[in-house]
Motif scaffolding. Structure first.
Motif, mmCIF file in Angstrom:
data_model
loop_
_atom_site.group_PDB
_atom_site.id
_atom_site.type_symbol
_atom_site.label_atom_id
_atom_site.label_comp_id
_atom_site.label_asym_id
_atom_site.label_seq_id
_atom_site.Cartn_x
_atom_site.Cartn_y
_atom_site.Cartn_z
ATOM 1 N N ALA A 182 0.822 -1.206 0.000
ATOM 2 C CA ALA A 182 0.000 0.000 0.000
ATOM 3 C C ALA A 182 0.860 1.262 0.000
ATOM 4 O O ALA A 182 0.473 2.285 -0.554
ATOM 5 N N TYR A 183 2.029 1.203 0.629
ATOM 6 C CA TYR A 183 2.878 2.377 0.772
ATOM 7 C C TYR A 183 4.130 2.318 -0.103
ATOM 8 O O TYR A 183 4.609 3.340 -0.577
ATOM 9 N N ILE A 184 4.656 1.127 -0.298
ATOM 10 C CA ILE A 184 5.922 0.975 -1.016
ATOM 11 C C ILE A 184 5.646 0.787 -2.507
ATOM 12 O O ILE A 184 4.783 -0.003 -2.899
ATOM 13 N N GLU A 239 10.039 -1.670 5.938
ATOM 14 C CA GLU A 239 8.586 -1.614 6.050
ATOM 15 C C GLU A 239 7.904 -2.932 5.689
ATOM 16 O O GLU A 239 6.675 -3.018 5.704
ATOM 17 N N ILE A 240 8.694 -3.958 5.384
ATOM 18 C CA ILE A 240 8.135 -5.252 4.989
ATOM 19 C C ILE A 240 8.142 -6.219 6.167
ATOM 20 O O ILE A 240 9.157 -6.399 6.822
ATOM 21 N N LYS A 241 7.000 -6.838 6.396
ATOM 22 C CA LYS A 241 6.848 -7.791 7.502
ATOM 23 C C LYS A 241 6.958 -9.230 7.009
ATOM 24 O O LYS A 241 7.595 -10.069 7.633
ATOM 25 N N GLU A 242 6.299 -9.528 5.897
ATOM 26 C CA GLU A 242 6.320 -10.877 5.321
ATOM 27 C C GLU A 242 6.397 -10.768 3.799
ATOM 28 O O GLU A 242 5.949 -9.771 3.219
ATOM 29 N N VAL A 243 6.944 -11.816 3.153
ATOM 30 C CA VAL A 243 7.032 -11.818 1.692
ATOM 31 C C VAL A 243 7.002 -13.248 1.172
ATOM 32 O O VAL A 243 7.514 -14.166 1.829
ATOM 33 N N LYS A 281 3.573 -8.340 2.811
ATOM 34 C CA LYS A 281 2.741 -7.822 3.893
ATOM 35 C C LYS A 281 3.537 -6.730 4.577
ATOM 36 O O LYS A 281 4.596 -6.981 5.139
ATOM 37 N N GLU A 282 3.030 -5.534 4.487
ATOM 38 C CA GLU A 282 3.731 -4.403 5.078
ATOM 39 C C GLU A 282 3.454 -4.320 6.582
ATOM 40 O O GLU A 282 2.474 -4.876 7.077
ATOM 41 N N LEU A 283 4.341 -3.610 7.278
ATOM 42 C CA LEU A 283 4.086 -3.334 8.681
ATOM 43 C C LEU A 283 2.807 -2.515 8.799
ATOM 44 O O LEU A 283 2.521 -1.653 7.955
ATOM 45 N N LEU A 317 4.082 3.499 11.569
ATOM 46 C CA LEU A 317 4.004 2.043 11.514
ATOM 47 C C LEU A 317 4.136 1.429 12.908
ATOM 48 O O LEU A 317 4.580 2.089 13.849
ATOM 49 N N GLU A 318 3.762 0.164 13.011
ATOM 50 C CA GLU A 318 3.819 -0.545 14.284
ATOM 51 C C GLU A 318 5.236 -0.607 14.858
ATOM 52 O O GLU A 318 5.416 -0.756 16.068
ATOM 53 N N SER A 319 6.235 -0.485 14.005
ATOM 54 C CA SER A 319 7.631 -0.517 14.443
ATOM 55 C C SER A 319 8.085 0.808 15.027
ATOM 56 O O SER A 319 9.166 0.908 15.595
ATOM 57 N N GLY A 320 7.258 1.838 14.869
ATOM 58 C CA GLY A 320 7.635 3.171 15.319
ATOM 59 C C GLY A 320 8.223 4.025 14.219
ATOM 60 O O GLY A 320 8.573 5.189 14.438
ATOM 61 N N GLN A 321 8.310 3.469 13.024
ATOM 62 C CA GLN A 321 8.874 4.206 11.887
ATOM 63 C C GLN A 321 7.823 5.118 11.264
ATOM 64 O O GLN A 321 6.663 4.738 11.086
#
Length: 263
Positions: free
Chosen positions: A61-63, A97-101, A116-118, A134-138
Motif C-alpha cells: 500500500a505504501y511501497i 517496512e516489509i513484515k512478510e514476503v 505484507k507491510e508493517l 508504523l507498528e515498528s515506530g517508523q
C-alpha cells in the motif's frame, strides 16, 4: 489320452526374432524421445522464452512496486528457473517496512511477489502534515498527507521519537475494536509523569492514562463505559490502581438569565 503338440525350434525362431525386434524398437523410441526432450529443454533454457516476462507485486500500500522489484534483483534478463525464491525473499525482507514476503513462479514466465507491510497504527501531526506511523515506530515521511482521514488515531504533541515508538508498539497490541474508538492522543508529560497522555474517544469521553501499559489500560475502556449511564460524558482516568470517572460539571443556570430567556 490327448497327444501333446510338439513345436519345432524352426517354428519358434521367427516369433522370438519378432519379439526381440519389437523390444529393441521400443527401447530405441524411448531413448530418442528422451534425447529430444533433453534437447528441447536445453534449447528452451538458452532461449528468451525461459526468461522472466513479467514481475507482479501484490499486497503493498505504501511501497512502490519498482522499489520492491529493484530490491529483489529480478529483471527480464533473469532466467525463469535460474533464481532461488527463498534468496529473493531474504533480499526483500531487508526493507524496513516489509513484515512478510512470498515469491512464487506462475507458468510460463511470470513471477509474483506478495508482501505484507508493517501495519499503520496512527498518524503523527507535524506542522501541516499528517505522517503515517508504523507498528515498528517508523514514520513514513514519503507518504505524508495534508489531511487526516480518521482511519487511525491521530498523535498530537509527540515531539520525542522514543515516546512515539513506545506508543506505536502499544497501539499494535491494542484490539482493533478499541483502537477504532480512539480519535486523538495528546502527549501531556508532567514533572512527575513523563508518559502521561490524554485520549479523546469518538463517543465523547476523554481518557487520561499512561503510554506505559497503554494497551492493557485501554482494553478495559469498553467495560468501563458500559457501566456508565447512557449519555453521560466526562473524564476517565485509567491506571494501575484502577479506573476513576469524573463527569463533566454542568454549569448552574442563573435565575435571572432563565427569566430573560423565557421573555
Amino acid at each position: 489320452m490327448a497327444e501333446k503338440k510338439v513345436v519345432s525350434i524352426e517354428e519358434r525362431i521367427p516369433k522370438l526374432k519378432e519379439a526381440r525386434k519389437k523390444k529393441t524398437n521400443r527401447r530405441l523410441i524411448f531413448y530418442l524421445s528422451l534425447f529430444f526432450i533433453l534437447i528441447s529443454i536445453i534449447v528452451y533454457l538458452q532461449s528468451p522464452l525461459s526468461q522472466i516476462d513479467e514481475i507482479s507485486v501484490k499486497g503493498n500500500a505504501y511501497i512502490d512496486d519498482s522499489a520492491l522489484i529493484e530490491l529483489s534483483e529480478l529483471t527480464n534478463d533473469v532466467n525463469f528457473w535460474g533464481f532461488s525464491s527463498s534468496n529473493v525473499e531474504k533480499l526483500i525482507l531487508t526493507h524496513d517496512e516489509i513484515k512478510e514476503v512470498n515469491v512464487a513462479r506462475e507458468f510460463p514466465n511470470k513471477v509474483v511477489i506478495t508482501v505484507k507491510e508493517l501495519e499503520k497504527v496512527a498518524y503523527l501531526e507535524r506542522e501541516t502534515q499528517y505522517i503515517p506511523l508504523l507498528e515498528s515506530g517508523q514514520l513514513l515521511d514519503a507518504v505524508s498527507q495534508k489531511s487526516w482521514n480518521g482511519d487511525a488515531p491521530l498523535l498530537v504533541n509527540f515531539t520525542k521519537d522514543s515516546f512515539t515508538e513506545k506508543i506505536a508498539k502499544e497501539l499494535k497490541l491494542l484490539p482493533s475494536t478499541v483502537a477504532s474508538l480512539i480519535s486523538e492522543i495528546y502527549w501531556i508529560p508532567t514533572d512527575s509523569n513523563a508518559y502521561k497522555v490524554s485520549v479523546y474517544m469518538n463517543d465523547g469521553f476523554k481518557v487520561e492514562t499512561s503510554i506505559r501499559n497503554f494497551a492493557q489500560n485501554m482494553k478495559r475502556y469498553p467495560s468501563i463505559v458500559n457501566q456508565l449511564e447512557k449519555g453521560q460524558e466526562g473524564i476517565i482516568t485509567i491506571g494501575e490502581g484502577g479506573a476513576v470517572f469524573n463527569p463533566h460539571e454542568v454549569e448552574p443556570v442563573n435565575k435571572e438569565d432563565k427569566n430573560e430567556a423565557t421573555r
